[in-house]
Design a protein around this motif. Sequence first.
Motif, PDB file in Angstrom:
ATOM      1  N   LEU A  54      25.268   1.670  -8.069  1.00 13.57           N
ATOM      2  CA  LEU A  54      24.308   0.649  -7.707  1.00 13.57           C
ATOM      3  C   LEU A  54      23.032   1.341  -7.567  1.00 13.57           C
ATOM      4  O   LEU A  54      22.003   1.019  -8.030  1.00 13.57           O
ATOM      5  N   LEU A  55      22.899   2.429  -6.733  1.00 10.31           N
ATOM      6  CA  LEU A  55      21.556   3.010  -6.391  1.00 10.31           C
ATOM      7  C   LEU A  55      21.187   3.864  -7.576  1.00 10.31           C
ATOM      8  O   LEU A  55      19.766   3.883  -7.913  1.00 10.31           O
ATOM      9  N   LYS A  56      22.014   4.352  -8.312  1.00  6.92           N
ATOM     10  CA  LYS A  56      21.417   4.995  -9.781  1.00  6.92           C
ATOM     11  C   LYS A  56      20.788   3.919 -10.646  1.00  6.92           C
ATOM     12  O   LYS A  56      19.925   4.334 -11.186  1.00  6.92           O
ATOM     13  N   LYS A  57      21.610   2.881 -10.850  1.00  4.90           N
ATOM     14  CA  LYS A  57      21.154   1.936 -11.854  1.00  4.90           C
ATOM     15  C   LYS A  57      19.695   1.328 -11.245  1.00  4.90           C
ATOM     16  O   LYS A  57      19.023   0.889 -12.024  1.00  4.90           O
ATOM     17  N   ALA A  58      19.752   1.154  -9.793  1.00  6.11           N
ATOM     18  CA  ALA A  58      18.265   0.620  -9.297  1.00  6.11           C
ATOM     19  C   ALA A  58      17.468   1.514  -9.596  1.00  6.11           C
ATOM     20  O   ALA A  58      16.261   1.249 -10.114  1.00  6.11           O
ATOM     21  N   ALA A  59      17.544   2.782  -9.591  1.00  6.02           N
ATOM     22  CA  ALA A  59      16.179   3.836  -9.942  1.00  6.02           C
ATOM     23  C   ALA A  59      16.266   3.762 -11.429  1.00  6.02           C
ATOM     24  O   ALA A  59      14.944   3.899 -11.671  1.00  6.02           O
ATOM     25  N   SER A  60      17.088   3.621 -12.442  1.00 10.77           N
ATOM     26  CA  SER A  60      16.874   3.796 -13.606  1.00 10.77           C
ATOM     27  C   SER A  60      16.099   2.186 -14.075  1.00 10.77           C
ATOM     28  O   SER A  60      15.383   2.131 -15.143  1.00 10.77           O
ATOM     29  N   PHE A  61      16.483   1.147 -13.283  1.00 10.18           N
ATOM     30  CA  PHE A  61      15.761   0.039 -13.524  1.00 10.18           C
ATOM     31  C   PHE A  61      14.041   0.162 -12.926  1.00 10.18           C
ATOM     32  O   PHE A  61      13.333  -0.430 -13.525  1.00 10.18           O
ATOM     33  N   GLY A  62      13.857   1.079 -12.147  1.00 11.73           N
ATOM     34  CA  GLY A  62      12.581   1.201 -11.563  1.00 11.73           C
ATOM     35  C   GLY A  62      12.302   0.390 -10.297  1.00 11.73           C
ATOM     36  O   GLY A  62      11.386   0.333  -9.865  1.00 11.73           O
ATOM     37  N   ALA A  63      13.625   0.006  -9.728  1.00 17.41           N
ATOM     38  CA  ALA A  63      13.496  -0.843  -8.480  1.00 17.41           C
ATOM     39  C   ALA A  63      13.350   0.167  -7.182  1.00 17.41           C
ATOM     40  O   ALA A  63      14.021   1.202  -7.230  1.00 17.41           O
ATOM     41  N   GLU A  64      12.414  -0.306  -6.336  1.00 12.96           N
ATOM     42  CA  GLU A  64      12.452   0.510  -5.102  1.00 12.96           C
ATOM     43  C   GLU A  64      13.264   0.051  -3.989  1.00 12.96           C
ATOM     44  O   GLU A  64      13.285  -1.102  -3.703  1.00 12.96           O
ATOM     45  N   ILE A  65      14.175   0.788  -3.566  1.00 14.98           N
ATOM     46  CA  ILE A  65      15.331   0.608  -2.484  1.00 14.98           C
ATOM     47  C   ILE A  65      14.394   0.621  -1.081  1.00 14.98           C
ATOM     48  O   ILE A  65      14.137   1.803  -0.805  1.00 14.98           O
ATOM     49  N   PHE A  66      14.187  -0.587  -0.643  1.00 15.12           N
ATOM     50  CA  PHE A  66      13.207  -0.373   0.881  1.00 15.12           C
ATOM     51  C   PHE A  66      14.113  -0.890   1.880  1.00 15.12           C
ATOM     52  O   PHE A  66      13.588  -0.500   2.999  1.00 15.12           O
ATOM     53  N   TYR A  67      15.547  -1.151   1.751  1.00 12.86           N
ATOM     54  CA  TYR A  67      16.433  -1.425   2.970  1.00 12.86           C
ATOM     55  C   TYR A  67      17.656  -1.114   2.408  1.00 12.86           C
ATOM     56  O   TYR A  67      18.410  -1.583   1.593  1.00 12.86           O
ATOM     57  N   ASP A  68      18.583  -0.443   3.343  1.00 10.14           N
ATOM     58  CA  ASP A  68      20.027  -0.187   3.400  1.00 10.14           C
ATOM     59  C   ASP A  68      20.688  -0.696   4.509  1.00 10.14           C
ATOM     60  O   ASP A  68      20.539  -0.114   5.549  1.00 10.14           O
ATOM     61  N   TYR A  69      21.222  -1.900   4.464  1.00 11.67           N
ATOM     62  CA  TYR A  69      21.747  -2.559   5.434  1.00 11.67           C
ATOM     63  C   TYR A  69      23.213  -1.726   5.794  1.00 11.67           C
ATOM     64  O   TYR A  69      23.890  -1.219   5.112  1.00 11.67           O
TER      65      TYR A  69
END
Length: 110
Positions: A54-69
């Motif tokens: 999921l984290l890799k796909k988020a990075a390739s989509f260009g999304a910024e991860i701003f919180y990890d619950y």
Amino acid sequence: MRKYLTLPISLVITLLQTACTNQKNQSQTTVSQNVQKTKSLIIYYDAKQGKDVLLKKAASFGAEIFYDYKNINAIAVKIPNEKTVEDAEKYFGSIPGVLSVTQDKAVSLY
């Protein structure tokens, strides 16, 4: 004497009921107006599969991860300006191990 007391009391009760009803309707309208959808998603994932893909796909989509619950298996991501929330929901929903994708909302109480 009772006729004079009965009329004002019933009038007061009617006015109070009307005021309470109007106040309730105004409160519901105010709350619904104070909900703002953001360009962020909360993505829930299966703990057994983990979040690495999921984290890799988020990075390739260009999304910024701003919180990890930490207490739940979820992350919050900000969608890039050039992409729509609907496209992001479809994209993240198709990733194996993702359980649900929810648009984040900001609610103002006042």
